[in-house]
Write a protein that holds these residues in place. Structure first.
Motif, short mmCIF file in Angstrom:
data_model
loop_
_atom_site.label_atom_id
_atom_site.label_comp_id
_atom_site.label_asym_id
_atom_site.label_seq_id
_atom_site.Cartn_x
_atom_site.Cartn_y
_atom_site.Cartn_z
N GLU A 247 0.84 -1.20 0.00
CA GLU A 247 0.00 0.00 0.00
C GLU A 247 0.87 1.25 0.00
N PHE A 248 0.23 2.38 -0.18
CA PHE A 248 0.91 3.66 -0.02
C PHE A 248 1.02 3.92 1.47
N GLU A 249 2.25 4.21 1.94
CA GLU A 249 2.48 4.40 3.37
C GLU A 249 3.00 5.82 3.62
N LEU A 250 2.45 6.47 4.63
CA LEU A 250 2.82 7.85 4.91
C LEU A 250 3.39 7.98 6.33
N TYR A 251 4.54 8.65 6.44
CA TYR A 251 5.24 8.83 7.71
C TYR A 251 5.49 10.31 7.94
N PHE A 252 5.59 10.71 9.22
CA PHE A 252 5.79 12.13 9.52
C PHE A 252 6.53 12.31 10.85
N TYR A 253 7.41 13.33 10.89
CA TYR A 253 8.04 13.72 12.15
C TYR A 253 8.58 15.14 12.01
N GLU A 254 8.50 15.90 13.09
CA GLU A 254 9.11 17.24 13.12
C GLU A 254 10.22 17.23 14.15
N PHE A 255 11.41 17.67 13.71
CA PHE A 255 12.60 17.59 14.56
C PHE A 255 13.44 18.85 14.40
N LEU A 256 13.69 19.53 15.50
CA LEU A 256 14.52 20.75 15.52
C LEU A 256 14.09 21.76 14.45
N GLY A 257 12.78 21.93 14.31
CA GLY A 257 12.28 22.91 13.34
C GLY A 257 12.29 22.43 11.91
N ASN A 258 12.56 21.15 11.68
CA ASN A 258 12.52 20.56 10.35
C ASN A 258 11.35 19.59 10.29
N ARG A 259 10.51 19.75 9.27
CA ARG A 259 9.32 18.91 9.10
C ARG A 259 9.61 17.88 8.01
N TYR A 260 9.46 16.58 8.36
CA TYR A 260 9.74 15.50 7.42
C TYR A 260 8.48 14.69 7.13
N VAL A 261 8.10 14.63 5.86
CA VAL A 261 6.98 13.81 5.42
C VAL A 261 7.54 12.81 4.41
N VAL A 262 7.35 11.52 4.68
CA VAL A 262 7.90 10.47 3.81
C VAL A 262 6.74 9.65 3.25
N LEU A 263 6.69 9.55 1.93
CA LEU A 263 5.67 8.76 1.25
C LEU A 263 6.34 7.57 0.56
N LEU A 264 5.95 6.36 0.97
CA LEU A 264 6.42 5.14 0.32
C LEU A 264 5.33 4.65 -0.62
N MET A 265 5.71 4.36 -1.86
CA MET A 265 4.75 3.94 -2.88
C MET A 265 5.01 2.49 -3.28
N PRO A 266 3.97 1.70 -3.52
CA PRO A 266 4.15 0.28 -3.87
C PRO A 266 4.58 0.10 -5.32
#
Length: 408
Positions: A247-266
């Motif tokens: 499936e399409f998987e979505l991850y997220f985290y904010e660290f030291l003022g940096n916003r990270y969004v990671v999308l994994l595609m099948p």
């Protein structure tokens, strides 16, 4: 309104925060200096090196090199362990770096010409535990506070007259074997990595000229990217053999003022980093621009010129995640740098931020449209600007319009 200039700073004086940042980067550096200057105000520094060394790049092949020694004894490993700084603030990192006094000396990158001091520095680099050390400096070290929000945290330094390890460093047998064996640098790096050695330990060995057949000093900044790139390439080869995620998987985290969004595609492997420095951030202008770098299964062509070291750091974290799962995916990383990131602390925070993101899944989706709709909710910069720059989504954009992707 300009975000940083002498007139604005003169009016603000760090009190009104007219630049829009949560804290004044210039005053923050002064606070750090005031907190450590009494402890380093001497020519002889004795303490436990974390251990840590630094190799500069200016003037290559004749570079600055030196041990980093704090005026502290005992377990000082926390001062130079970036992958363990997950709970540290930017101010903590500035303080850590300010406590590490560098005694710098010039050296040719060809370690065959090394003398006693360089040999001592190499022994320090091989240790996995803090080592009691002593440096004698030509003058008292200076910790400069540069009137620029762009300057990275630089520790105090002065010309080195002498350096001595006052106890035996703890060097693993594996390190002795790898350093003394006739192995190419890539082989040596992977042997250490697969044996569980800390990534920054490997970086230190490479910088100190201890890895490879033709051993040479490597500037610290180059070593970080080189090690992360070499490990990343090896992991990519492994991941390419695995089955796709479902499936399409979505991850997220904010660290030291940096916003990270990671999308994994099948889909079959590709990697792309899309990055924006938002308005009010260190390098953010009035109209923030999306920069990016991309690779398919063959790897990136040349160097990641736009996102630089961030590319290799983010890629490694996500490839480690896929390798652990024995799965393959197409990877899309969105990085937004906010005004909270008021002082640059190095690519380690990108490595750690994306690593933490991969432990924080937001959801799984059946279609790309559903996943992108959720991505748009996690980002401040409009999603359409990312999509217009994305190499991975260009093929899909030809099949469907951007409006299709953005339709709720």
């Amino acid at each position: 309104m300009q975000l940083f200039n002498s007139k604005l700073c003169a009016v603000c004086k760090g009190r009104k925060l007219l630049c829009g940042r949560p804290t004044c980067p210039i005053l923050e550096r002064f606070r750090v200096v005031r907190g450590v200057e009494k402890r380093i105000n001497k020519r002889e520094i004795f303490g436990s090196s974390p251990p840590a060394i630094f190799v500069g790049e200016f003037g290559y092949p004749k570079v600055r090199i030196g041990p980093l020694v704090p005026p502290i004894e005992g377990n000082t490993s926390y001062l130079d362990s970036p992958l363990k700084w997950e709970n540290a603030s930017i101010r903590d990192v500035l303080r850590y770096r300010s406590l590490l006094v560098m005694g710098e000396t010039k050296a040719n990158v060809d370690v065959k010409r090394s003398g006693r001091i360089l040999s001592e520095i190499q022994e320090l680099a091989m240790s996995i535990r803090p080592v009691d050390s002593e440096i004698l400096l030509k003058r008292k070290p200076i910790l400069k506070v540069l009137p620029s929000e762009f300057a990275p945290p630089i520790g105090p330094k002065a010309e080195l007259l002498d350096f001595e390890l006052t106890e035996n460093p703890r060097i693993p047998r594996k390190t002795d074997y790898v350093v003394s064996d006739e192995l190419k640098a890539e082989q040596a790096i992977m042997k250490l990595y697969n044996s569980g050695f800390d990534e920054y330990y490997i970086i230190r060995l490479l910088s100190a000229g201890l890895l490879g057949i033709q051993k040479k000093l490597v500037p610290t900044r180059w070593s970080i990217t080189a090690v992360q790139d070499i490990i990343g390439k090896r992991l990519r080869r492994e991941v390419l053999r695995y089955e796709l995620i479902n499936e399409f998987e979505l991850y997220f985290y904010e660290f030291l003022g940096n916003r990270y969004v990671v999308l994994l595609m099948p889909e079959s492997y590709a990697f792309e980093l899309l990055e924006v420095w938002l308005k009010g951030s260190l390098f953010g202008g009035e109209e923030p621009q999306v920069i990016h770098d991309f690779e398919d299964w063959r790897g990136i062509k040349g160097y990641a010129n736009q996102t630089a070291g961030a590319y290799y750091a983010a890629r490694l974290s996500i490839l480690e995640h896929l390798r652990k799962r024995r799965r393959q995916a197409k990877i899309l990383v969105f990085r937004e740098v906010t005004p909270k990131y008021y002082a640059p602390v190095g690519v380690w925070q990108i490595r750690l931020g994306t690593k933490k993101a991969m432990n924080n899944i937001i959801g799984k989706f059946q279609t790309l449209q559903e996943a992108l709709n959720e991505v748009g909710k996690l980002l401040e910069h409009p999603l359409e600007y990312y999509l217009k720059r994305s190499e991975i989504l260009k093929v899909r954009a030809k099949q469907r319009t951007l409006d299709d992707f953005l339709r709720l």
